[in-house]
Design a protein around this motif. Structure first.
Motif, PDB file in Angstrom:
ATOM      1  N   ASN A  84      56.078  45.825  46.153  1.00 27.28           N
ATOM      2  CA  ASN A  84      55.309  46.048  44.932  1.00 27.28           C
ATOM      3  C   ASN A  84      54.142  45.059  44.784  1.00 27.28           C
ATOM      4  O   ASN A  84      52.983  45.473  44.775  1.00 27.28           O
ATOM      5  CB  ASN A  84      56.262  46.018  43.733  1.00 27.28           C
ATOM      6  N   PRO A  85      54.385  43.757  44.680  1.00 29.79           N
ATOM      7  CA  PRO A  85      53.250  42.841  44.512  1.00 29.79           C
ATOM      8  C   PRO A  85      52.387  42.729  45.765  1.00 29.79           C
ATOM      9  O   PRO A  85      51.195  42.449  45.668  1.00 29.79           O
ATOM     10  CB  PRO A  85      53.893  41.509  44.156  1.00 29.79           C
ATOM     11  N   ASP A  86      52.985  42.963  46.945  1.00 28.26           N
ATOM     12  CA  ASP A  86      52.191  42.927  48.169  1.00 28.26           C
ATOM     13  C   ASP A  86      51.147  44.032  48.135  1.00 28.26           C
ATOM     14  O   ASP A  86      49.995  43.830  48.525  1.00 28.26           O
ATOM     15  CB  ASP A  86      53.087  43.046  49.400  1.00 28.26           C
ATOM     16  N   SER A  87      51.523  45.199  47.639  1.00 26.13           N
ATOM     17  CA  SER A  87      50.583  46.305  47.498  1.00 26.13           C
ATOM     18  C   SER A  87      49.592  46.062  46.362  1.00 26.13           C
ATOM     19  O   SER A  87      48.392  46.312  46.510  1.00 26.13           O
ATOM     20  CB  SER A  87      51.364  47.602  47.255  1.00 26.13           C
ATOM     21  N   LEU A  88      50.084  45.561  45.234  1.00 21.00           N
ATOM     22  CA  LEU A  88      49.211  45.296  44.075  1.00 21.00           C
ATOM     23  C   LEU A  88      48.073  44.351  44.417  1.00 21.00           C
ATOM     24  O   LEU A  88      46.949  44.540  43.974  1.00 21.00           O
ATOM     25  CB  LEU A  88      50.008  44.688  42.923  1.00 21.00           C
ATOM     26  N   ARG A  89      48.386  43.312  45.205  1.00 24.56           N
ATOM     27  CA  ARG A  89      47.355  42.309  45.486  1.00 24.56           C
ATOM     28  C   ARG A  89      46.257  42.838  46.395  1.00 24.56           C
ATOM     29  O   ARG A  89      45.239  42.190  46.577  1.00 24.56           O
ATOM     30  CB  ARG A  89      47.969  41.028  46.036  1.00 24.56           C
ATOM     31  N   MET A  90      46.456  44.042  46.944  1.00 19.39           N
ATOM     32  CA  MET A  90      45.434  44.671  47.784  1.00 19.39           C
ATOM     33  C   MET A  90      44.575  45.661  46.989  1.00 19.39           C
ATOM     34  O   MET A  90      43.664  46.261  47.529  1.00 19.39           O
ATOM     35  CB  MET A  90      46.095  45.393  48.963  1.00 19.39           C
ATOM     36  N   ASP A  91      44.870  45.821  45.691  1.00 19.00           N
ATOM     37  CA  ASP A  91      44.133  46.756  44.846  1.00 19.00           C
ATOM     38  C   ASP A  91      43.234  45.965  43.889  1.00 19.00           C
ATOM     39  O   ASP A  91      43.731  45.241  43.020  1.00 19.00           O
ATOM     40  CB  ASP A  91      45.119  47.635  44.063  1.00 19.00           C
ATOM     41  N   ALA A  92      41.932  46.113  44.049  1.00 15.79           N
ATOM     42  CA  ALA A  92      40.975  45.328  43.258  1.00 15.79           C
ATOM     43  C   ALA A  92      41.134  45.554  41.753  1.00 15.79           C
ATOM     44  O   ALA A  92      41.035  44.604  40.963  1.00 15.79           O
ATOM     45  CB  ALA A  92      39.546  45.649  43.694  1.00 15.79           C
ATOM     46  N   ASP A  93      41.390  46.794  41.325  1.00 14.21           N
ATOM     47  CA  ASP A  93      41.563  47.077  39.898  1.00 14.21           C
ATOM     48  C   ASP A  93      42.816  46.391  39.357  1.00 14.21           C
ATOM     49  O   ASP A  93      42.813  45.878  38.235  1.00 14.21           O
ATOM     50  CB  ASP A  93      41.641  48.585  39.641  1.00 14.21           C
ATOM     51  N   ALA A  94      43.882  46.390  40.146  1.00 13.65           N
ATOM     52  CA  ALA A  94      45.128  45.742  39.719  1.00 13.65           C
ATOM     53  C   ALA A  94      44.929  44.234  39.590  1.00 13.65           C
ATOM     54  O   ALA A  94      45.362  43.624  38.603  1.00 13.65           O
ATOM     55  CB  ALA A  94      46.253  46.045  40.710  1.00 13.65           C
ATOM     56  N   VAL A  95      44.269  43.634  40.570  1.00 14.09           N
ATOM     57  CA  VAL A  95      44.027  42.188  40.533  1.00 14.09           C
ATOM     58  C   VAL A  95      43.150  41.834  39.336  1.00 14.09           C
ATOM     59  O   VAL A  95      43.423  40.865  38.624  1.00 14.09           O
ATOM     60  CB  VAL A  95      43.402  41.701  41.859  1.00 14.09           C
ATOM     61  N   ALA A  96      42.137  42.617  39.083  1.00 11.03           N
ATOM     62  CA  ALA A  96      41.256  42.373  37.936  1.00 11.03           C
ATOM     63  C   ALA A  96      42.027  42.514  36.622  1.00 11.03           C
ATOM     64  O   ALA A  96      41.811  41.739  35.677  1.00 11.03           O
ATOM     65  CB  ALA A  96      40.069  43.336  37.957  1.00 11.03           C
ATOM     66  N   PHE A  97      42.920  43.486  36.552  1.00 12.92           N
ATOM     67  CA  PHE A  97      43.748  43.684  35.355  1.00 12.92           C
ATOM     68  C   PHE A  97      44.612  42.450  35.103  1.00 12.92           C
ATOM     69  O   PHE A  97      44.646  41.917  33.994  1.00 12.92           O
ATOM     70  CB  PHE A  97      44.609  44.938  35.540  1.00 12.92           C
ATOM     71  N   VAL A  98      45.284  41.971  36.132  1.00 12.48           N
ATOM     72  CA  VAL A  98      46.124  40.777  36.013  1.00 12.48           C
ATOM     73  C   VAL A  98      45.281  39.579  35.575  1.00 12.48           C
ATOM     74  O   VAL A  98      45.626  38.860  34.635  1.00 12.48           O
ATOM     75  CB  VAL A  98      46.856  40.477  37.338  1.00 12.48           C
ATOM     76  N   LYS A  99      44.170  39.363  36.243  1.00 16.83           N
ATOM     77  CA  LYS A  99      43.298  38.230  35.919  1.00 16.83           C
ATOM     78  C   LYS A  99      42.787  38.317  34.480  1.00 16.83           C
ATOM     79  O   LYS A  99      42.657  37.304  33.788  1.00 16.83           O
ATOM     80  CB  LYS A  99      42.128  38.156  36.896  1.00 16.83           C
ATOM     81  N   GLY A 100      42.546  39.531  34.022  1.00 17.39           N
ATOM     82  CA  GLY A 100      42.053  39.739  32.662  1.00 17.39           C
ATOM     83  C   GLY A 100      42.980  39.178  31.592  1.00 17.39           C
ATOM     84  O   GLY A 100      42.519  38.698  30.559  1.00 17.39           O
ATOM     85  N   PHE A 101      44.292  39.223  31.829  1.00 15.21           N
ATOM     86  CA  PHE A 101      45.244  38.660  30.863  1.00 15.21           C
ATOM     87  C   PHE A 101      45.091  37.145  30.780  1.00 15.21           C
ATOM     88  O   PHE A 101      45.180  36.567  29.700  1.00 15.21           O
ATOM     89  CB  PHE A 101      46.683  39.044  31.217  1.00 15.21           C
ATOM     90  N   PHE A 102      44.855  36.501  31.909  1.00 11.48           N
ATOM     91  CA  PHE A 102      44.661  35.049  31.913  1.00 11.48           C
ATOM     92  C   PHE A 102      43.328  34.698  31.270  1.00 11.48           C
ATOM     93  O   PHE A 102      43.243  33.756  30.480  1.00 11.48           O
ATOM     94  CB  PHE A 102      44.754  34.500  33.344  1.00 11.48           C
ATOM     95  N   ASP A 103      42.282  35.460  31.596  1.00  8.04           N
ATOM     96  CA  ASP A 103      40.968  35.214  31.000  1.00  8.04           C
ATOM     97  C   ASP A 103      41.022  35.342  29.475  1.00  8.04           C
ATOM     98  O   ASP A 103      40.322  34.625  28.754  1.00  8.04           O
ATOM     99  CB  ASP A 103      39.928  36.189  31.556  1.00  8.04           C
ATOM    100  N   ALA A 104      41.872  36.255  28.978  1.00  8.20           N
ATOM    101  CA  ALA A 104      41.994  36.486  27.538  1.00  8.20           C
ATOM    102  C   ALA A 104      43.032  35.578  26.883  1.00  8.20           C
ATOM    103  O   ALA A 104      43.223  35.635  25.670  1.00  8.20           O
ATOM    104  CB  ALA A 104      42.362  37.950  27.284  1.00  8.20           C
ATOM    105  N   GLY A 105      43.713  34.750  27.685  1.00 13.24           N
ATOM    106  CA  GLY A 105      44.734  33.857  27.144  1.00 13.24           C
ATOM    107  C   GLY A 105      45.992  34.565  26.685  1.00 13.24           C
ATOM    108  O   GLY A 105      46.731  34.059  25.833  1.00 13.24           O
ATOM    109  N   LYS A 106      46.252  35.742  27.236  1.00 13.12           N
ATOM    110  CA  LYS A 106      47.421  36.525  26.833  1.00 13.12           C
ATOM    111  C   LYS A 106      48.617  36.178  27.714  1.00 13.12           C
ATOM    112  O   LYS A 106      48.460  35.808  28.872  1.00 13.12           O
ATOM    113  CB  LYS A 106      47.114  38.018  26.930  1.00 13.12           C
ATOM    114  N   PRO A 107      49.841  36.315  27.185  1.00 11.11           N
ATOM    115  CA  PRO A 107      51.032  35.958  27.953  1.00 11.11           C
ATOM    116  C   PRO A 107      51.308  36.907  29.121  1.00 11.11           C
ATOM    117  O   PRO A 107      51.106  38.120  29.013  1.00 11.11           O
ATOM    118  CB  PRO A 107      52.162  36.015  26.930  1.00 11.11           C
ATOM    119  N   VAL A 108      51.775  36.301  30.208  1.00 12.13           N
ATOM    120  CA  VAL A 108      52.114  37.032  31.429  1.00 12.13           C
ATOM    121  C   VAL A 108      53.495  36.567  31.875  1.00 12.13           C
ATOM    122  O   VAL A 108      53.769  35.363  31.901  1.00 12.13           O
ATOM    123  CB  VAL A 108      51.077  36.763  32.540  1.00 12.13           C
ATOM    124  N   ALA A 109      54.358  37.524  32.225  1.00 11.98           N
ATOM    125  CA  ALA A 109      55.695  37.216  32.728  1.00 11.98           C
ATOM    126  C   ALA A 109      55.847  37.844  34.113  1.00 11.98           C
ATOM    127  O   ALA A 109      55.664  39.048  34.271  1.00 11.98           O
ATOM    128  CB  ALA A 109      56.751  37.758  31.770  1.00 11.98           C
TER     129      ALA A 109
END
Length: 179
Positions: A84-109
């Protein structure tokens, strides 16, 4: 009990290889707390979960990363499973989505192998976290401090190692999402 009424929590997954219990247990915890879990994936349709190496259930995708907007969510859950995460990290939209939570200061688990997605999003530098033990070198190389603890909370980031940690992971994640 933690109250997530009115909160939408994104669950980010690839098309397959999701560790089923790492998706369903936090999902149920969010629902029981009154929150709305939303399944976000690389493509529409259904995703295939696994119970370790055996196929598990399929789950319907609510929205794709391409169409998802971080501003619509109050938090993010990243289930594990190796593929799952191995595939996600190869998808630019998925990586941008994940990064967006950190940029917005939102919680990530993130649990188990899910921190691979965090490494790809370049959001672990200077943070303390845990994961499945085989990721510790990757996380350290990306600038994180790795600990072998049931759950590690570093600001808005909650991490755990494995399915056995789910009770502590869910509790810490719900607390973070409720803030």
């Amino acid at each position: 009990m933690t109250d997530l009424s009115g909160k939408k929590i994104a669950f980010a997954v690839a098309s397959e290889g999701i560790e089923q219990i790492e998706l369903t247990s936090p999902w149920e915890a969010v629902e029981q707390a009154g929150g709305q879990p939303v399944l976000v994936s690389v493509e529409s349709g259904k995703v295939q979960a696994f119970n370790h190496l055996d196929k598990g259930d399929t789950f319907p995708v609510d929205v794709t990363f391409e169409d998802a907007d971080v501003s619509e969510y109050d938090g993010l859950v990243l289930p594990g499973g190796v593929a799952n995460p191995d595939s996600l990290r190869m998808d630019a939209d998925a990586v941008a989505f994940v990064k967006g939570f950190f940029d917005a200061g939102k919680p990530v688990a993130a649990i188990c192998h899910a921190p691979w997605s965090l490494v790809e999003a370049d959001v672990v530098r200077g943070r303390t976290l845990t994961s499945w033990p085989s990721l510790q070198t990757d996380l350290r190389n990306a600038g994180a401090e790795w600990k072998d603890d049931e759950v590690v909370v570093d600001g808005n980031l909650v991490t755990s190692r494995k399915p056995d940690d789910l009770p502590a992971f869910n509790e810490a994640a719900l607390t973070a999402f409720a803030r």
